[in-house]
Motif scaffolding. Structure first.
Motif, PDB file in Angstrom:
ATOM      1  N   GLU A 257     -18.805 -25.315  -7.655  1.00 18.22           N
ATOM      2  CA  GLU A 257     -18.127 -25.012  -8.384  1.00 18.22           C
ATOM      3  C   GLU A 257     -17.902 -23.634  -9.518  1.00 18.22           C
ATOM      4  N   TYR A 258     -16.516 -23.464  -9.262  1.00 16.57           N
ATOM      5  CA  TYR A 258     -16.206 -22.180  -8.989  1.00 16.57           C
ATOM      6  C   TYR A 258     -14.954 -22.082 -10.595  1.00 16.57           C
ATOM      7  N   GLN A 259     -15.203 -20.471 -10.888  1.00 20.76           N
ATOM      8  CA  GLN A 259     -14.104 -20.443 -12.599  1.00 20.76           C
ATOM      9  C   GLN A 259     -14.137 -18.923 -12.807  1.00 20.76           C
ATOM     10  N   GLN A 260     -13.100 -18.967 -12.444  1.00 26.57           N
ATOM     11  CA  GLN A 260     -11.788 -17.747 -12.316  1.00 26.57           C
ATOM     12  C   GLN A 260     -11.053 -17.428 -13.328  1.00 26.57           C
ATOM     13  N   GLY A 261     -11.876 -16.463 -14.938  1.00 35.00           N
ATOM     14  CA  GLY A 261     -10.413 -15.986 -15.926  1.00 35.00           C
ATOM     15  C   GLY A 261     -11.084 -18.129 -16.369  1.00 35.00           C
ATOM     16  N   ASN A 262      -9.754 -18.365 -17.415  1.00 32.63           N
ATOM     17  CA  ASN A 262      -9.711 -19.253 -17.755  1.00 32.63           C
ATOM     18  C   ASN A 262      -9.003 -20.215 -16.773  1.00 32.63           C
ATOM     19  N   SER A 264     -10.324 -22.922 -14.115  1.00 31.32           N
ATOM     20  CA  SER A 264     -12.010 -23.642 -13.005  1.00 31.32           C
ATOM     21  C   SER A 264     -11.930 -24.806 -11.816  1.00 31.32           C
ATOM     22  N   THR A 265     -11.940 -24.744 -10.750  1.00 32.28           N
ATOM     23  CA  THR A 265     -11.282 -26.162  -9.779  1.00 32.28           C
ATOM     24  C   THR A 265     -13.088 -26.538  -8.820  1.00 32.28           C
ATOM     25  N   GLU A 266     -13.524 -27.504  -9.031  1.00 32.64           N
ATOM     26  CA  GLU A 266     -14.223 -28.127  -7.540  1.00 32.64           C
ATOM     27  C   GLU A 266     -13.818 -28.068  -5.932  1.00 32.64           C
ATOM     28  N   ILE A 267     -14.489 -27.158  -5.354  1.00 35.78           N
ATOM     29  CA  ILE A 267     -14.053 -27.097  -3.956  1.00 35.78           C
ATOM     30  C   ILE A 267     -15.264 -27.681  -2.712  1.00 35.78           C
ATOM     31  N   THR A 268     -14.840 -27.637  -1.126  1.00 34.40           N
ATOM     32  CA  THR A 268     -15.734 -28.059  -0.707  1.00 34.40           C
ATOM     33  C   THR A 268     -15.067 -27.148   0.802  1.00 34.40           C
ATOM     34  N   VAL A 269     -17.048 -26.192   0.604  1.00 37.50           N
ATOM     35  CA  VAL A 269     -16.935 -25.277   2.236  1.00 37.50           C
ATOM     36  C   VAL A 269     -17.356 -25.484   2.849  1.00 37.50           C
ATOM     37  N   ASN A 270     -17.103 -25.015   4.614  1.00 34.07           N
ATOM     38  CA  ASN A 270     -18.069 -25.270   5.038  1.00 34.07           C
ATOM     39  C   ASN A 270     -19.180 -24.454   5.017  1.00 34.07           C
ATOM     40  N   VAL A 271     -20.854 -25.080   5.542  1.00 35.19           N
ATOM     41  CA  VAL A 271     -21.598 -23.942   5.296  1.00 35.19           C
ATOM     42  C   VAL A 271     -22.283 -22.790   6.194  1.00 35.19           C
ATOM     43  N   ASP A 272     -22.052 -23.535   7.233  1.00 32.10           N
ATOM     44  CA  ASP A 272     -21.466 -21.875   8.607  1.00 32.10           C
ATOM     45  C   ASP A 272     -20.804 -20.839   8.462  1.00 32.10           C
ATOM     46  N   PHE A 300      -5.962 -22.789  -3.798  1.00 30.76           N
ATOM     47  CA  PHE A 300      -7.280 -21.848  -3.881  1.00 30.76           C
ATOM     48  C   PHE A 300      -6.709 -20.253  -4.273  1.00 30.76           C
ATOM     49  N   TYR A 301      -6.238 -20.105  -2.513  1.00 34.55           N
ATOM     50  CA  TYR A 301      -5.055 -19.009  -2.909  1.00 34.55           C
ATOM     51  C   TYR A 301      -4.611 -18.435  -3.891  1.00 34.55           C
ATOM     52  N   LYS A 302      -3.625 -19.720  -3.714  1.00 29.34           N
ATOM     53  CA  LYS A 302      -1.967 -19.558  -4.605  1.00 29.34           C
ATOM     54  C   LYS A 302      -2.750 -19.206  -6.911  1.00 29.34           C
ATOM     55  N   ASP A 303      -3.666 -20.260  -6.372  1.00 25.27           N
ATOM     56  CA  ASP A 303      -4.463 -20.540  -8.545  1.00 25.27           C
ATOM     57  C   ASP A 303      -4.551 -19.273  -8.327  1.00 25.27           C
ATOM     58  N   PHE A 304      -6.328 -18.607  -7.826  1.00 32.19           N
ATOM     59  CA  PHE A 304      -6.444 -17.202  -7.902  1.00 32.19           C
ATOM     60  C   PHE A 304      -6.854 -16.147  -7.818  1.00 32.19           C
ATOM     61  N   LYS A 305      -5.337 -16.099  -6.563  1.00 29.97           N
ATOM     62  CA  LYS A 305      -4.696 -14.573  -6.008  1.00 29.97           C
ATOM     63  C   LYS A 305      -4.373 -13.827  -7.356  1.00 29.97           C
ATOM     64  N   ASP A 306      -4.782 -12.595  -7.496  1.00 27.87           N
ATOM     65  CA  ASP A 306      -4.980 -11.696  -8.885  1.00 27.87           C
ATOM     66  C   ASP A 306      -5.017 -10.882  -8.367  1.00 27.87           C
ATOM     67  N   GLU A 307      -3.519  -9.728  -9.020  1.00 26.49           N
ATOM     68  CA  GLU A 307      -3.700  -8.954  -8.178  1.00 26.49           C
ATOM     69  C   GLU A 307      -4.504  -7.542  -9.116  1.00 26.49           C
ATOM     70  N   GLU A 308      -4.559  -7.381  -9.808  1.00 27.21           N
ATOM     71  CA  GLU A 308      -6.211  -6.674 -10.931  1.00 27.21           C
ATOM     72  C   GLU A 308      -7.539  -7.051 -10.491  1.00 27.21           C
ATOM     73  N   ASP A 309      -7.795  -8.647 -10.455  1.00 21.78           N
ATOM     74  CA  ASP A 309      -9.545  -9.071 -10.910  1.00 21.78           C
ATOM     75  C   ASP A 309      -9.427  -9.591  -9.013  1.00 21.78           C
ATOM     76  N   ASN A 310      -8.100 -10.234  -8.256  1.00 22.10           N
ATOM     77  CA  ASN A 310      -9.358 -10.593  -7.341  1.00 22.10           C
ATOM     78  C   ASN A 310      -7.329 -10.482  -6.050  1.00 22.10           C
ATOM     79  N   LEU A 316     -14.875 -15.238  -5.417  1.00 23.46           N
ATOM     80  CA  LEU A 316     -15.787 -14.056  -5.772  1.00 23.46           C
ATOM     81  C   LEU A 316     -17.141 -14.795  -6.212  1.00 23.46           C
ATOM     82  N   LEU A 317     -17.647 -13.802  -5.701  1.00 21.54           N
ATOM     83  CA  LEU A 317     -18.863 -14.599  -5.896  1.00 21.54           C
ATOM     84  C   LEU A 317     -19.445 -14.532  -7.868  1.00 21.54           C
ATOM     85  N   LYS A 318     -18.935 -13.425  -8.619  1.00 22.68           N
ATOM     86  CA  LYS A 318     -19.472 -13.675  -9.894  1.00 22.68           C
ATOM     87  C   LYS A 318     -19.008 -15.660 -10.864  1.00 22.68           C
TER      88      LYS A 318
END
Length: 334
Positions: A257-262, A264-272, A300-310, A316-318
């Motif tokens: 469960e990921y949030q950046q600014g306003n 948020s989304t849920e993504i499935t990631v590969n553990v390895d 995800f890249y389209k939604d969360f890429k941000d020139e200032e913060d990301n 992002l871990l945070k």
């Protein structure tokens, strides 16, 4: 096939130099002291040969002119020292015969030289010169912190406890002659140790002595850093995250469960992949390519890429708020 008694008699016989076998012969050669040109008393090379003519066992490793060194015999003490028997050259029956006469592997002699190397180095390790260099070692936190965190992450995903000890990589390169001299005089180990220490390794301008001292200073400085390390909040969160994920045994994927600014989304990631692709240099983040599908990665890249913060469009871990495996919560931001 020869018997234990036949081999023992051959080794003891002063006159006999050849022992015929089914596929080859054993040849016994007097060991010559290269410094004096005379025989080393009671010491013989034992070789496996196709044609026992004009052969000399230059090395415990090499095979030259159809000759392969089997071992070295010490007649005075009735002991056969042997190299690791190559099954492509010698069959299991001969190995059992060699074992049957109470033979000793070359590695026992090798350890004598390693012990001498260790003794010499240990004295220098404790010297004031080296201790001062450890104390004043110049490093940046990033030099050691990443390896500290990586080691702990690896431990999370391993069964049992992994001990990170000191490894020795001495390349003594002992020849058959070195072993022959060592068998006749165990004090020769110190000479071999000194030869190793004060030779220069390939592609280096300093001796093996200095190479080992440098490696020791680096290891001890690193341990001192580990003992006194101060983790920041991001370091602690990263370790807590991986510790939680590691508790989902054999999990190939987890949901984040990921949030950046306003947003948020849920993504499935590969553990390895998430273990391989975390990055301290970019403010504690993970490549978006840890996401399991290309479609979800692109979104995800389209939604969360941000020139200032990301600016790279990373995870992002945070921004990681919760990690789940099925219904089980593996990590949740406090």
């Amino acid at each position: 096939m020869i018997t234990v008694n036949e081999l023992q008699n051959f080794l003891e016989d002063n006159e006999r130099q050849i022992l015929a076998m089914d596929r080859m012969n054993l040849l016994k050669i007097n060991a010559i002291d290269e410094e004096t040109g005379v025989n080393i008393p009671g010491i013989s090379y034992i070789c496996c040969v196709d044609w026992p003519v004009g052969v000399t066992p230059f090395s415990q490793y090499s095979c030259s002119d159809g000759t392969d060194l089997l071992g070295i015999y010490d007649k005075e003490n009735k002991k056969l020292y042997h190299k690791r028997i190559n099954s492509l050259i010698l069959n299991d029956e001969l190995k059992s015969v060699v074992d049957g006469i109470g033979s000793i592997n070359f590695k026992n002699l090798y350890r004598l030289v390693v012990k001498e190397v260790d003794n010499i180095l240990q004295k220098e390790y404790q010297s004031l010169r080296v201790q001062k260099q450890i104390e004043n070692y110049n490093y940046k936190n990033s030099d050691f912190k990443e390896s500290f965190i990586e080691q702990r992450i690896e431990i999370f995903f391993e069964k049992g406890i992994k001990v990170y000890g000191e490894t020795k990589e001495y390349e003594l390169r002992l020849t058959a002659y070195d072993y022959a001299k060592l068998i006749s005089d165990k004090k020769y180990a110190k000479d071999l140790a000194m030869r190793y220490l004060f030779n220069k390794p390939e592609y280096r301008d300093v001796t093996n002595f200095e190479v080992n001292i440098e490696a020791y200073i680096y290891r001890q400085a690193k341990l001192n850093f580990y003992r006194n390390i101060n983790l920041n909040d991001d370091d602690k969160k990263l370790l807590s995250l991986f510790k939680g994920i590691s508790e989902a045994n054999n999990a190939r994927t987890v949901k984040i469960e990921y949030q950046q600014g306003n947003k948020s989304t849920e993504i499935t990631v590969n553990v390895d992949e998430i273990r391989r692709r975390y990055d301290h240099s970019d403010g504690y983040s993970f490549s978006e390519y840890v996401i399991t599908t290309m479609k979800a990665t692109d979104k995800f890249y389209k939604d969360f890429k941000d020139e200032e913060d990301n600016r790279l469009g990373h995870i992002l871990l945070k921004g990681i708020k919760k990690v789940k495996y099925g219904r089980k919560v593996l990590f949740e931001e406090k």
